[in-house]
Design a protein around this motif. Sequence first.
Motif, short mmCIF file in Angstrom:
data_model
loop_
_atom_site.label_atom_id
_atom_site.label_comp_id
_atom_site.label_asym_id
_atom_site.label_seq_id
_atom_site.Cartn_x
_atom_site.Cartn_y
_atom_site.Cartn_z
N LEU A 62 0.83 -1.21 0.00
CA LEU A 62 0.00 0.00 0.00
C LEU A 62 0.87 1.26 0.00
O LEU A 62 0.58 2.22 -0.72
CB LEU A 62 -0.92 0.01 1.22
CG LEU A 62 -2.27 -0.69 1.04
CD1 LEU A 62 -2.91 -0.94 2.40
CD2 LEU A 62 -3.21 0.13 0.17
N LEU A 63 1.93 1.25 0.79
CA LEU A 63 2.81 2.42 0.85
C LEU A 63 3.53 2.61 -0.48
O LEU A 63 3.77 3.75 -0.91
CB LEU A 63 3.80 2.28 2.02
CG LEU A 63 3.16 2.52 3.39
CD1 LEU A 63 4.07 2.02 4.50
CD2 LEU A 63 2.86 4.01 3.59
N GLU A 64 3.87 1.53 -1.13
CA GLU A 64 4.48 1.65 -2.46
C GLU A 64 3.46 2.25 -3.45
O GLU A 64 3.80 3.07 -4.29
CB GLU A 64 4.97 0.28 -2.94
CG GLU A 64 6.26 -0.15 -2.25
CD GLU A 64 6.67 -1.59 -2.52
OE1 GLU A 64 5.86 -2.34 -3.11
OE2 GLU A 64 7.80 -1.95 -2.13
N LYS A 65 2.22 1.85 -3.30
CA LYS A 65 1.15 2.34 -4.18
C LYS A 65 0.97 3.86 -4.04
O LYS A 65 0.63 4.54 -5.01
CB LYS A 65 -0.16 1.61 -3.83
CG LYS A 65 -1.24 1.72 -4.90
CD LYS A 65 -2.51 1.02 -4.45
CE LYS A 65 -2.43 -0.47 -4.54
NZ LYS A 65 -2.53 -0.98 -5.91
N VAL A 66 1.18 4.37 -2.82
CA VAL A 66 1.03 5.82 -2.61
C VAL A 66 2.36 6.56 -2.75
O VAL A 66 2.49 7.72 -2.38
CB VAL A 66 0.36 6.15 -1.24
CG1 VAL A 66 -1.01 5.52 -1.15
CG2 VAL A 66 1.24 5.73 -0.06
N GLY A 67 3.38 5.86 -3.28
CA GLY A 67 4.65 6.50 -3.60
C GLY A 67 5.61 6.66 -2.45
O GLY A 67 6.49 7.53 -2.47
N VAL B 194 0.57 8.45 4.00
CA VAL B 194 0.58 7.31 4.94
C VAL B 194 -0.83 7.11 5.48
O VAL B 194 -1.34 5.99 5.57
CB VAL B 194 1.57 7.53 6.11
CG1 VAL B 194 1.44 6.41 7.15
CG2 VAL B 194 3.00 7.61 5.61
N ALA B 195 -1.49 8.23 5.84
CA ALA B 195 -2.86 8.15 6.38
C ALA B 195 -3.83 7.57 5.35
O ALA B 195 -4.73 6.80 5.71
CB ALA B 195 -3.32 9.54 6.83
N VAL B 196 -3.64 7.92 4.08
CA VAL B 196 -4.49 7.37 3.02
C VAL B 196 -4.26 5.87 2.88
O VAL B 196 -5.21 5.08 2.78
CB VAL B 196 -4.24 8.10 1.67
CG1 VAL B 196 -4.90 7.37 0.51
CG2 VAL B 196 -4.74 9.55 1.75
N ALA B 197 -2.98 5.45 2.89
CA ALA B 197 -2.66 4.02 2.81
C ALA B 197 -3.29 3.28 3.98
O ALA B 197 -3.86 2.20 3.81
CB ALA B 197 -1.14 3.83 2.80
#
Length: 228
Positions: free
Chosen positions: A126-131, A151-154
């Motif tokens: 997930l963190l990779e997905k949000v860059g 991070v909060a979005v992930a």
Amino acid sequence: MAKILTVDNLEKSYSSGSKQLKVLQDISFNVEEKETFAIVGPSGSGKTTLLGLCAGLDRPDSGEISICGTHLNPLDEDERAVLRNRKVGFVFQDFQLLPTLTALENVSVPLELQGERNASGAAKALLEKVGLGDRLHHYPSQLSGGEQQRVAVARAFSNRPSILFADEPTGNLDAETGEKVEQLLFELNRELGTTLVIVTHDMELAQKTQKILRLKGGKIIAKDISAT
């Protein structure tokens, strides 16, 4: 399409000294599965109060709310917490990350609480997905505001919620960073099929959603406006 959030005749007041302050009055609307939906209005119009009620974080004085077909009124606090853990995600204006945990740990914890066997691997993905694949082991204090909100979005999407509530998600960010966070929310909404409900005073952000509900003085002044 099925309704995922139903609000009927909602009323909410708070005591202010000897007076009763009516914050929300006769609020009714529906949100459908996978829809993007904005609640807009000036400061003090009752937007955040409405969001808290819809998410089961507070109780109305009267009226009905149901999420994913479950009526909130009969549920006790523990039952509401279980429903939120299974069905609901949150993104707040002030990030609300745990300062003593790394980015990876902040996203892993909700997954671990749900019994996910590979919580760390899922959080990393997930963190990779949000860059943020290169910021996994940084603490919130080592991250910029935009990175903290990513991070909060992930974390919000970690339990694959049926519905995600975002309260002024770009309110503490500069315009460029805010736009990146907005893009992320809409991308993940499409990819994971999550219903997105955004509270905002930013009409530019609201216009990117499919429907807009306008509040003023605790009342609906317009609803189901097609924004796209």
